[in-house]
Scaffold this motif. Structure first.
Motif, PDB file in Angstrom:
ATOM      1  N   GLU A   1       0.827  -1.208   0.000  1.00  0.00           N
ATOM      2  CA  GLU A   1       0.000   0.000   0.000  1.00  0.00           C
ATOM      3  C   GLU A   1       0.861   1.259   0.000  1.00  0.00           C
ATOM      4  O   GLU A   1       0.632   2.194  -0.776  1.00  0.00           O
ATOM      5  CB  GLU A   1      -0.924  -0.018   1.219  1.00  0.00           C
ATOM      6  CG  GLU A   1      -1.954   1.089   1.226  1.00  0.00           C
ATOM      7  CD  GLU A   1      -3.005   0.897   2.299  1.00  0.00           C
ATOM      8  OE1 GLU A   1      -3.853   1.787   2.455  1.00  0.00           O
ATOM      9  OE2 GLU A   1      -2.977  -0.151   2.973  1.00  0.00           O
ATOM     10  N   ALA A   2       1.884   1.293   0.854  1.00  0.00           N
ATOM     11  CA  ALA A   2       2.754   2.466   0.910  1.00  0.00           C
ATOM     12  C   ALA A   2       3.565   2.617  -0.366  1.00  0.00           C
ATOM     13  O   ALA A   2       3.778   3.735  -0.859  1.00  0.00           O
ATOM     14  CB  ALA A   2       3.686   2.357   2.122  1.00  0.00           C
ATOM     15  N   ALA A   3       4.030   1.502  -0.938  1.00  0.00           N
ATOM     16  CA  ALA A   3       4.830   1.569  -2.161  1.00  0.00           C
ATOM     17  C   ALA A   3       4.005   2.086  -3.334  1.00  0.00           C
ATOM     18  O   ALA A   3       4.479   2.909  -4.134  1.00  0.00           O
ATOM     19  CB  ALA A   3       5.406   0.192  -2.479  1.00  0.00           C
ATOM     20  N   VAL A   4       2.757   1.626  -3.466  1.00  0.00           N
ATOM     21  CA  VAL A   4       1.889   2.108  -4.554  1.00  0.00           C
ATOM     22  C   VAL A   4       1.563   3.582  -4.360  1.00  0.00           C
ATOM     23  O   VAL A   4       1.520   4.363  -5.330  1.00  0.00           O
ATOM     24  CB  VAL A   4       0.611   1.259  -4.627  1.00  0.00           C
ATOM     25  CG1 VAL A   4      -0.392   1.877  -5.583  1.00  0.00           C
ATOM     26  CG2 VAL A   4       0.937  -0.159  -5.061  1.00  0.00           C
ATOM     27  N   ALA A   5       1.340   3.996  -3.109  1.00  0.00           N
ATOM     28  CA  ALA A   5       1.064   5.410  -2.842  1.00  0.00           C
ATOM     29  C   ALA A   5       2.248   6.282  -3.255  1.00  0.00           C
ATOM     30  O   ALA A   5       2.068   7.377  -3.799  1.00  0.00           O
ATOM     31  CB  ALA A   5       0.752   5.605  -1.361  1.00  0.00           C
ATOM     32  N   GLU A   6       3.463   5.790  -3.036  1.00  0.00           N
ATOM     33  CA  GLU A   6       4.646   6.551  -3.445  1.00  0.00           C
ATOM     34  C   GLU A   6       4.734   6.649  -4.961  1.00  0.00           C
ATOM     35  O   GLU A   6       5.059   7.703  -5.514  1.00  0.00           O
ATOM     36  CB  GLU A   6       5.899   5.887  -2.881  1.00  0.00           C
ATOM     37  CG  GLU A   6       7.178   6.642  -3.188  1.00  0.00           C
ATOM     38  CD  GLU A   6       8.396   5.994  -2.580  1.00  0.00           C
ATOM     39  OE1 GLU A   6       9.038   5.180  -3.277  1.00  0.00           O
ATOM     40  OE2 GLU A   6       8.704   6.291  -1.409  1.00  0.00           O
ATOM     41  N   VAL A   7       4.461   5.539  -5.661  1.00  0.00           N
ATOM     42  CA  VAL A   7       4.477   5.566  -7.126  1.00  0.00           C
ATOM     43  C   VAL A   7       3.424   6.529  -7.651  1.00  0.00           C
ATOM     44  O   VAL A   7       3.677   7.316  -8.583  1.00  0.00           O
ATOM     45  CB  VAL A   7       4.241   4.150  -7.689  1.00  0.00           C
ATOM     46  CG1 VAL A   7       4.059   4.191  -9.191  1.00  0.00           C
ATOM     47  CG2 VAL A   7       5.392   3.239  -7.333  1.00  0.00           C
ATOM     48  N   ALA A   8       2.230   6.488  -7.057  1.00  0.00           N
ATOM     49  CA  ALA A   8       1.157   7.381  -7.501  1.00  0.00           C
ATOM     50  C   ALA A   8       1.527   8.839  -7.267  1.00  0.00           C
ATOM     51  O   ALA A   8       1.185   9.721  -8.072  1.00  0.00           O
ATOM     52  CB  ALA A   8      -0.135   7.038  -6.767  1.00  0.00           C
ATOM     53  N   GLY A   9       2.244   9.107  -6.174  1.00  0.00           N
ATOM     54  CA  GLY A   9       2.624  10.480  -5.873  1.00  0.00           C
ATOM     55  C   GLY A   9       3.636  11.055  -6.840  1.00  0.00           C
ATOM     56  O   GLY A   9       3.713  12.277  -7.014  1.00  0.00           O
ATOM     57  N   THR A  10       4.433  10.201  -7.480  1.00  0.00           N
ATOM     58  CA  THR A  10       5.441  10.666  -8.435  1.00  0.00           C
ATOM     59  C   THR A  10       4.988  10.541  -9.890  1.00  0.00           C
ATOM     60  O   THR A  10       5.751  10.852 -10.796  1.00  0.00           O
ATOM     61  CB  THR A  10       6.748   9.872  -8.257  1.00  0.00           C
ATOM     62  OG1 THR A  10       6.485   8.466  -8.454  1.00  0.00           O
ATOM     63  CG2 THR A  10       7.304  10.077  -6.857  1.00  0.00           C
ATOM     64  N   ALA A  11       3.767  10.065 -10.123  1.00  0.00           N
ATOM     65  CA  ALA A  11       3.263   9.896 -11.495  1.00  0.00           C
ATOM     66  C   ALA A  11       3.000  11.268 -12.120  1.00  0.00           C
ATOM     67  O   ALA A  11       2.677  12.243 -11.423  1.00  0.00           O
ATOM     68  CB  ALA A  11       1.990   9.062 -11.489  1.00  0.00           C
ATOM     69  N   PRO A  12       3.098  11.387 -13.455  1.00  0.00           N
ATOM     70  CA  PRO A  12       2.890  12.679 -14.116  1.00  0.00           C
ATOM     71  C   PRO A  12       1.425  13.083 -14.253  1.00  0.00           C
ATOM     72  O   PRO A  12       1.134  14.112 -14.862  1.00  0.00           O
ATOM     73  CB  PRO A  12       3.521  12.464 -15.495  1.00  0.00           C
ATOM     74  CG  PRO A  12       3.423  11.000 -15.736  1.00  0.00           C
ATOM     75  CD  PRO A  12       3.566  10.351 -14.394  1.00  0.00           C
ATOM     76  N   LEU A  13       0.506  12.288 -13.726  1.00  0.00           N
ATOM     77  CA  LEU A  13      -0.919  12.630 -13.760  1.00  0.00           C
ATOM     78  C   LEU A  13      -1.536  12.214 -12.435  1.00  0.00           C
ATOM     79  O   LEU A  13      -0.995  11.362 -11.725  1.00  0.00           O
ATOM     80  CB  LEU A  13      -1.625  11.940 -14.928  1.00  0.00           C
ATOM     81  CG  LEU A  13      -1.907  10.437 -14.840  1.00  0.00           C
ATOM     82  CD1 LEU A  13      -2.931  10.050 -15.894  1.00  0.00           C
ATOM     83  CD2 LEU A  13      -0.671   9.601 -14.996  1.00  0.00           C
ATOM     84  N   PRO A  14      -2.682  12.774 -12.074  1.00  0.00           N
ATOM     85  CA  PRO A  14      -3.311  12.394 -10.805  1.00  0.00           C
ATOM     86  C   PRO A  14      -3.712  10.918 -10.813  1.00  0.00           C
ATOM     87  O   PRO A  14      -4.283  10.412 -11.779  1.00  0.00           O
ATOM     88  CB  PRO A  14      -4.547  13.298 -10.737  1.00  0.00           C
ATOM     89  CG  PRO A  14      -4.261  14.427 -11.668  1.00  0.00           C
ATOM     90  CD  PRO A  14      -3.421  13.861 -12.759  1.00  0.00           C
ATOM     91  N   VAL A  15      -3.420  10.241  -9.710  1.00  0.00           N
ATOM     92  CA  VAL A  15      -3.736   8.815  -9.575  1.00  0.00           C
ATOM     93  C   VAL A  15      -4.479   8.617  -8.263  1.00  0.00           C
ATOM     94  O   VAL A  15      -3.968   8.961  -7.187  1.00  0.00           O
ATOM     95  CB  VAL A  15      -2.462   7.937  -9.595  1.00  0.00           C
ATOM     96  CG1 VAL A  15      -2.842   6.470  -9.429  1.00  0.00           C
ATOM     97  CG2 VAL A  15      -1.683   8.145 -10.885  1.00  0.00           C
ATOM     98  N   ASP A  16      -5.697   8.100  -8.353  1.00  0.00           N
ATOM     99  CA  ASP A  16      -6.473   7.770  -7.157  1.00  0.00           C
ATOM    100  C   ASP A  16      -6.093   6.370  -6.695  1.00  0.00           C
ATOM    101  O   ASP A  16      -6.096   5.423  -7.493  1.00  0.00           O
ATOM    102  CB  ASP A  16      -7.974   7.820  -7.458  1.00  0.00           C
ATOM    103  CG  ASP A  16      -8.399   9.198  -7.938  1.00  0.00           C
ATOM    104  OD1 ASP A  16      -7.919  10.195  -7.374  1.00  0.00           O
ATOM    105  OD2 ASP A  16      -9.201   9.271  -8.899  1.00  0.00           O
ATOM    106  N   VAL A  17      -5.779   6.229  -5.419  1.00  0.00           N
ATOM    107  CA  VAL A  17      -5.351   4.951  -4.861  1.00  0.00           C
ATOM    108  C   VAL A  17      -6.361   4.496  -3.819  1.00  0.00           C
ATOM    109  O   VAL A  17      -6.679   5.240  -2.888  1.00  0.00           O
ATOM    110  CB  VAL A  17      -3.943   5.045  -4.233  1.00  0.00           C
ATOM    111  CG1 VAL A  17      -3.544   3.711  -3.609  1.00  0.00           C
ATOM    112  CG2 VAL A  17      -2.921   5.460  -5.285  1.00  0.00           C
ATOM    113  N   ASP A  18      -6.882   3.314  -3.999  1.00  0.00           N
ATOM    114  CA  ASP A  18      -7.824   2.712  -3.035  1.00  0.00           C
ATOM    115  C   ASP A  18      -7.390   1.268  -2.802  1.00  0.00           C
ATOM    116  O   ASP A  18      -7.747   0.369  -3.562  1.00  0.00           O
ATOM    117  CB  ASP A  18      -9.249   2.778  -3.578  1.00  0.00           C
ATOM    118  CG  ASP A  18     -10.268   2.190  -2.594  1.00  0.00           C
ATOM    119  OD1 ASP A  18      -9.885   1.971  -1.421  1.00  0.00           O
ATOM    120  OD2 ASP A  18     -11.413   1.936  -2.998  1.00  0.00           O
ATOM    121  N   ILE A  19      -6.597   1.050  -1.781  1.00  0.00           N
ATOM    122  CA  ILE A  19      -6.057  -0.272  -1.481  1.00  0.00           C
ATOM    123  C   ILE A  19      -6.463  -0.659  -0.062  1.00  0.00           C
ATOM    124  O   ILE A  19      -6.152   0.059   0.894  1.00  0.00           O
ATOM    125  CB  ILE A  19      -4.514  -0.306  -1.615  1.00  0.00           C
ATOM    126  CG1 ILE A  19      -4.113   0.002  -3.057  1.00  0.00           C
ATOM    127  CG2 ILE A  19      -3.964  -1.651  -1.186  1.00  0.00           C
ATOM    128  CD1 ILE A  19      -2.618   0.004  -3.289  1.00  0.00           C
TER     129      ILE A  19
END
Length: 412
Positions: free
Chosen positions: A295-313
């Motif tokens: 969960e934390a690793a995906v949140a970090e990837v989403a935070g550095t993505a070039p577009l908004p990413v909604d994370v629901d894990i």
């Protein structure tokens, strides 16, 4: 060669066999078989009676279904017990249920041949095998003990008769170890023949190929972690020290000196190299995944993505390492594809565990039309998931949206 089952143990030297744990393991296996068989037949009879009594109000159908499915529980318990006398693990012949829910599980299990084989084994165990187990165990325990205890309950015979009789109980107990072990080994072989999955030779080869691929993936992942550790603890620390030294040199250097600009440039280059190295380490194997989980690793990837990413894990806790690593790189590859090819304005990542499967979805609102044949990384993603017996489904109609759905089994 190491001995792997009770039948092989009978070929050992007598002193080695009698000093080993195989006779005791065989005795425990037969005692458990007798108890399991008696309990199974009582449960089946009880369920049938409940079905007959309640059939007038339709609820009795549940009793009949439970009777048929009781073999699933008995088969699972027998495969677990079999490890006492056979160290070769018997695989579970049942496939994963594709949909959640009790009704889906019952319907799926009733269609499997393994369910009916397990029911047949349950009937065989309750009607015959458990009685034979009880006879062998009783003879192996009762006869030696009755001889050894002879002097205590035979009062009308002299000691010259009862003492030799009691001493005879010792070799009888030793000899009894052989038929006990032989019957336990034969019984386990019979159970294996009934409960083992029915596969053809080509399926056996396919299983071996799958296992080989999984071993290669495991070895590759171990190597990735070693590289990540070496880079993190070695090259990164040296770059940090170099950057700090250059920064101190800039502070100490007089303004306007000839070396000030080259030192400042070197400091900036060192900081850029450190940033790039950290990105490389994250791509090899992210430390946050090891320390804090998926969960934390995906949140970090989403935070550095070039577009908004909604994370629901929503996960019940940490998953096995290989499952987390596979799921993480699925998200990384999928979001990379979104950024490069989809022209999407927003993406989303969801993950949850249902039963014994992790379901992971990555969606975007882009133009769609994703095609694995065009080299978008989806083939490599599917290969990585297949190495852990997972599945990948892609929905990407022209015009979008695109959905990548991955299911990965979670070992219990």
């Amino acid at each position: 060669m190491p001995v792997r089952n009770a039948l092989e143990a009978l070929t050992m030297r007598p002193t080695q066999f009698l000093c080993s744990a195989w006779p005791w393991r065989s005795l425990a296996y037969l005692i458990g078989g007798a108890l399991l068989g008696f309990a199974a037949i009582l449960a089946v009879v009880g369920l049938l009676l409940a079905g007959v009594v309640l059939s007038v109000v339709v609820i009795g159908i549940a009793g009949y279904l439970a009777t048929v499915l009781s073999g699933v529980a008995v088969g699972r318990l027998e495969r677990w017990r079999m490890r006492l006398v056979d160290e070769s693990v018997l695989p579970d012949p049942h496939r994963a249920v594709p949909r959640p829910g009790l009704r889906a599980w019952v319907t799926f299990r009733l269609r499997e041949q393994a369910t009916w084989r397990e029911l047949g084994y349950t009937m065989l165990s309750g009607l015959m095998l458990c009685w034979m187990d009880a006879v062998v165990v009783t003879a192996a325990i009762y006869v030696p003990l009755s001889l050894l205890a002879g002097p205590f309950y035979i009062h009308d015979s002299p000691l010259s008769v009862t003492v030799p009789l009691a001493l005879a109980g010792i070799p009888v107990a030793v000899i009894a170890a052989y038929p006990v072990t032989a019957w336990a080994g034969a019984r386990a072989a019979m159970a294996r023949a009934i409960l083992a999955p029915r596969v053809h030779d080509e399926h056996v080869r396919l299983v071996e190929v799958t296992r080989s691929r999984a071993r290669l993936v495991d070895a590759f992942e171990v190597e990735r972690r070693r590289i990540e550790r070496d880079l993190h603890d070695g090259a990164q620390q040296r770059l940090v020290a170099l950057s700090m030294q250059l920064g101190l040199a800039r502070l100490e250097m007089p303004a306007g000196s000839a070396a000030a600009e080259p030192v400042a440039n070197a400091h900036e280059l060192a900081k850029q190299a450190l940033t790039e190295l950290r990105e490389l380490i994250r791509g090899v194997h992210p430390k946050v995944l090891t320390d804090r989980g998926l969960e934390a690793a995906v949140a970090e990837v989403a935070g550095t993505a070039p577009l908004p990413v909604d994370v629901d894990i929503g996960l019940p806790g940490r998953l096995p390492s290989m499952v987390e690593v596979t799921a993480y790189f699925v998200v990384v590859e999928a979001l990379t594809n979104v950024a490069k090819h989809s022209e999407a304005r927003r993406a989303g990542v969801t993950a949850s565990v249902t039963g014994n499967r992790l379901t992971l979805e990555v969606r975007d609102d882009g133009r769609g039309g994703a095609d694995p044949a065009r080299g978008s990384g989806l083939v490599g993603l599917a290969d990585r998931v297949a190495a852990v017996d997972g599945t990948v489904a892609l929905s990407s109609p022209p015009g979008g949206p695109t959905l990548v759905r991955v299911e990965i089994p979670v070992p219990s």
